[in-house]
Motif scaffolding. Sequence first.
Motif, PDB file in Angstrom:
ATOM      1  N   GLN A  43       0.775  10.108  -7.790  1.00 16.55           N
ATOM      2  CA  GLN A  43      -0.471   9.364  -7.917  1.00 16.55           C
ATOM      3  C   GLN A  43      -0.225   8.068  -8.690  1.00 16.55           C
ATOM      4  O   GLN A  43       0.518   8.060  -9.675  1.00 16.55           O
ATOM      5  N   ASP A  44      -0.859   6.980  -8.260  1.00 13.83           N
ATOM      6  CA  ASP A  44      -0.778   5.710  -8.988  1.00 13.83           C
ATOM      7  C   ASP A  44      -2.031   5.596  -9.849  1.00 13.83           C
ATOM      8  O   ASP A  44      -3.114   5.291  -9.373  1.00 13.83           O
ATOM      9  N   MET A  45      -1.865   5.852 -11.144  1.00 15.06           N
ATOM     10  CA  MET A  45      -2.984   5.948 -12.074  1.00 15.06           C
ATOM     11  C   MET A  45      -3.191   4.628 -12.833  1.00 15.06           C
ATOM     12  O   MET A  45      -2.243   4.034 -13.345  1.00 15.06           O
ATOM     13  N   THR A  46      -4.441   4.185 -12.906  1.00 16.00           N
ATOM     14  CA  THR A  46      -4.801   3.000 -13.683  1.00 16.00           C
ATOM     15  C   THR A  46      -5.529   3.426 -14.954  1.00 16.00           C
ATOM     16  O   THR A  46      -6.077   4.530 -15.021  1.00 16.00           O
ATOM     17  N   PRO A  47      -5.575   2.550 -15.979  1.00 19.91           N
ATOM     18  CA  PRO A  47      -6.203   2.946 -17.248  1.00 19.91           C
ATOM     19  C   PRO A  47      -7.677   3.329 -17.119  1.00 19.91           C
ATOM     20  O   PRO A  47      -8.150   4.231 -17.807  1.00 19.91           O
ATOM     21  N   ASP A  48      -8.418   2.654 -16.232  1.00 20.07           N
ATOM     22  CA  ASP A  48      -9.856   2.927 -16.118  1.00 20.07           C
ATOM     23  C   ASP A  48     -10.219   3.690 -14.850  1.00 20.07           C
ATOM     24  O   ASP A  48     -11.405   3.915 -14.578  1.00 20.07           O
ATOM     25  N   GLY A  49      -9.220   4.082 -14.058  1.00 17.22           N
ATOM     26  CA  GLY A  49      -9.498   4.837 -12.845  1.00 17.22           C
ATOM     27  C   GLY A  49      -9.966   4.003 -11.672  1.00 17.22           C
ATOM     28  O   GLY A  49     -10.305   4.540 -10.622  1.00 17.22           O
ATOM     29  N   SER A  50      -9.992   2.681 -11.819  1.00 17.38           N
ATOM     30  CA  SER A  50     -10.428   1.801 -10.733  1.00 17.38           C
ATOM     31  C   SER A  50      -9.221   1.260  -9.970  1.00 17.38           C
ATOM     32  O   SER A  50      -8.192   0.933 -10.577  1.00 17.38           O
TER      33      SER A  50
ATOM     34  N   MET B  65       6.221  -8.516 -10.353  1.00 15.64           N
ATOM     35  CA  MET B  65       4.914  -8.220 -10.944  1.00 15.64           C
ATOM     36  C   MET B  65       4.989  -6.942 -11.765  1.00 15.64           C
ATOM     37  O   MET B  65       5.583  -5.946 -11.348  1.00 15.64           O
ATOM     38  N   ARG B  66       4.372  -6.987 -12.945  1.00 10.81           N
ATOM     39  CA  ARG B  66       4.249  -5.794 -13.782  1.00 10.81           C
ATOM     40  C   ARG B  66       2.778  -5.377 -13.785  1.00 10.81           C
ATOM     41  O   ARG B  66       1.933  -6.109 -14.290  1.00 10.81           O
ATOM     42  N   LEU B  67       2.504  -4.225 -13.206  1.00 14.11           N
ATOM     43  CA  LEU B  67       1.122  -3.791 -13.016  1.00 14.11           C
ATOM     44  C   LEU B  67       0.719  -2.739 -14.049  1.00 14.11           C
ATOM     45  O   LEU B  67       1.558  -1.965 -14.522  1.00 14.11           O
ATOM     46  N   PRO B  68      -0.578  -2.666 -14.381  1.00 12.08           N
ATOM     47  CA  PRO B  68      -1.076  -1.606 -15.282  1.00 12.08           C
ATOM     48  C   PRO B  68      -1.269  -0.295 -14.518  1.00 12.08           C
ATOM     49  O   PRO B  68      -2.385   0.235 -14.404  1.00 12.08           O
ATOM     50  N   VAL B  69      -0.177   0.218 -13.980  1.00 10.36           N
ATOM     51  CA  VAL B  69      -0.216   1.422 -13.145  1.00 10.36           C
ATOM     52  C   VAL B  69       0.874   2.373 -13.600  1.00 10.36           C
ATOM     53  O   VAL B  69       2.014   1.958 -13.831  1.00 10.36           O
ATOM     54  N   GLU B  70       0.526   3.641 -13.750  1.00 13.16           N
ATOM     55  CA  GLU B  70       1.496   4.674 -14.078  1.00 13.16           C
ATOM     56  C   GLU B  70       1.585   5.671 -12.926  1.00 13.16           C
ATOM     57  O   GLU B  70       0.596   5.910 -12.240  1.00 13.16           O
ATOM     58  N   SER B  71       2.747   6.257 -12.727  1.00 14.46           N
ATOM     59  CA  SER B  71       2.942   7.238 -11.662  1.00 14.46           C
ATOM     60  C   SER B  71       2.985   8.635 -12.250  1.00 14.46           C
ATOM     61  O   SER B  71       3.761   8.902 -13.180  1.00 14.46           O
ATOM     62  N   HIS B  72       2.136   9.522 -11.734  1.00 16.65           N
ATOM     63  CA  HIS B  72       2.049  10.905 -12.189  1.00 16.65           C
ATOM     64  C   HIS B  72       2.084  11.835 -10.983  1.00 16.65           C
ATOM     65  O   HIS B  72       1.724  11.430  -9.870  1.00 16.65           O
TER      66      HIS B  72
ATOM     67  N   ALA C 143       0.871  -1.176   0.000  1.00 15.97           N
ATOM     68  CA  ALA C 143       0.000   0.000   0.000  1.00 15.97           C
ATOM     69  C   ALA C 143       0.906   1.223   0.000  1.00 15.97           C
ATOM     70  O   ALA C 143       1.119   1.860   1.027  1.00 15.97           O
ATOM     71  N   VAL C 144       1.465   1.534  -1.162  1.00 16.69           N
ATOM     72  CA  VAL C 144       2.517   2.549  -1.249  1.00 16.69           C
ATOM     73  C   VAL C 144       2.180   3.644  -2.266  1.00 16.69           C
ATOM     74  O   VAL C 144       3.077   4.350  -2.741  1.00 16.69           O
ATOM     75  N   ALA C 145       0.905   3.794  -2.600  1.00 16.74           N
ATOM     76  CA  ALA C 145       0.432   4.898  -3.446  1.00 16.74           C
ATOM     77  C   ALA C 145       1.217   5.000  -4.748  1.00 16.74           C
ATOM     78  O   ALA C 145       1.261   4.053  -5.527  1.00 16.74           O
ATOM     79  N   GLY C 146       1.858   6.163  -4.973  1.00  9.71           N
ATOM     80  CA  GLY C 146       2.509   6.418  -6.251  1.00  9.71           C
ATOM     81  C   GLY C 146       3.682   5.519  -6.573  1.00  9.71           C
ATOM     82  O   GLY C 146       4.159   5.506  -7.713  1.00  9.71           O
TER      83      GLY C 146
END
Length: 300
Positions: A242-249, A152-159, A138-141
């Motif tokens: 921010q840890d951003m996902t493609p669909d915001g979920s 693990m490679r996650l569908p998450v981008e950091s902004h 649980a480390v946010a960005g």
Amino acid sequence: LWEGLSHDLNFNCMVSQRCQFVVAISPDQMDTFARRGNIMRLNGIDAELLDPDELRRVLPYLDYSKNARWPIYGAIHQPRAGTARHDAVAWGYARSADMQGVDIIENCEVTGFVIDGGKVTGVETTRGRIHAGKVGIAVAGHTSHVAKMAGMRLPVESHILQAFVSEPLKPIVDHVVSWGAELFYLSQSDKGGLVFGGHIDGFNTYTQRGQFHKIQSVVECAVALMPFVARVRLLRHWGGIQDMTPDGSPFICKTPIRNLYLNGGWCYQGFKATPASGLTFAHTIAHDEPHALNRCFSLD
């Protein structure tokens, strides 16, 4: 959960249910707000749709003129919404956890995971190895960065997302006001400063230094919505990752590695979801299966 959080933690989290108005700047947005309001009411959440005249009586300081950069068509009103003090919430949870026997180790960076036979058994840190039966991320960005340590490679981008505080003013904004342009929001703190922000800077980064063009666009939104802000001086601003996902979920789930759990991808909603996020994540870790509320927020 927010309404009873201070009582549950025995700590003043400074929750202020001052209500929220989300302003519509087009007829299409009003249609969207009508659908959103109906969905909220069907789920037991109070919501009210306001036309421009009704909104003007509550928020007279907005720009309702015909020459406004973004004309105001109305708003959706949520009476129980509001604000909470970030550091008060963090300290409240930390103190409550400490009182229940949780060890909080500061200045201890995770550098890797101890994995044996597809099962996590601990973490490597700058202060040595820590063995654990279960591990939660649980480390946010830094979600994608830490998850990569476990393969693990996650569908998450950091902004980066910036926030701003103005010089103190006399009380004028009694509510939370937001609108679709630049995802702008604004409220007034107990000290009188206007607290506001907008959209992410728009590129992947781990730096917490904001870009000047984003400062300009967010302040332009503030002035366009509330012209009196043009004469107000900016006191300070900062950026968070921010840890951003493609669909915001978000993800609140088990991972392919046994006894390793993930809570991330919250985009803009991480702090607002704190009580529900913590409750469902704790349930998932304790029972090794998702809570009914987070069953759909998985990596699958």
